[in-house]
Write a protein that holds these residues in place. Sequence first.
Motif: not given
Length: 241
Positions: A162-169
């Motif tokens: 969920l914190a993998a920004s900038p990827m959408e998790g």
Amino acid sequence: MSRIFLAGASGAIGRRLTPLLLAHGHSVSGATRSPDNGEILRKLGARAVLVDVFDAEALAGAVLQAKPEIVIHQLTDLSGIHDPARRSGARAGNARIRDEGTRNLVAAARKAGARRLIAQSIAWAYAPGPRPYGEDHPLDLDAEGDWAVSVQGVASLERQVLAASPMEGLVLRYGRFYGPGSGTDTPPTPPSLHVDAAAYAALLAIDHGAPGIFNLADPNDEVSTDKAIAALGWRADFRVD
Ligand SMILES: NC(=O)c1ccc[n+]([C@@H]2O[C@H](COP(=O)([O-])OP(=O)(O)OC[C@H]3O[C@@H](n4cnc5c(N)ncnc54)[C@H](OP(=O)(O)O)[C@@H]3O)[C@@H](O)[C@H]2O)c1
């Protein structure tokens, strides 16, 4: 049509998901440690990638080479889970892959510029409370014994995705599996989930749904699946054949 890196391609979900992805026009780089499983993946039509997720450097190189737009995490380490004598060790190994394996995969996916990360979690780690549990209900972080090890692993995986920004998790909280490759054809204690319906949720999550958590299970009184039905267009009775 997306380029997909599927970690855990040879597992219970991976083997059902790989053909589904290919049938929907995606290209699949499927990861496994085993040359034999790699051969199975090649026969299914995937590009087989032989890599151990605990080797962070090799994993980063493998994911970079695959240039995925989407990374799907179907890794577990549950060999031995059906043998009572090995169950405790299996739980510890599984918690390790959820923690360290996820860390390495998130780093590799980010480095490769992936857009979206979709990961397998479980739908029966909720803290006791009024049912059915929605995705906002807290995890059972006060658990004790072996179960605490599992819940900590789940919490670590979910936090990282969920914190993998900038990827959408996107986290897929699956019910207990049944169906091909799961060891049983009978639905286990709710929340239960057929492996094909689990694979279908991962397919849909490629281009449906906002980042966040989704419960996936057969109709039951334990967890609500309203969000997955509305946001992903998911259905529990999906079957491959
Ligand atoms: N929600 C649920 O109820 C649930 C969830 C998961 C599993 N299970 C059950 O657990 C049992 C075993 O399932 P399974 O075969 O999917 O799990 P598994 O044997 O634990 O393996 C899952 C996948 O993770 C990969 N993997 C494990 N460690 C790895 C590592 N260090 N590096 C790279 N890849 C790694 C495996 O690849 P290789 O071994 O090919 O390298 C495989 O593709 C089944 O009975 C299944 O139903 C239940």
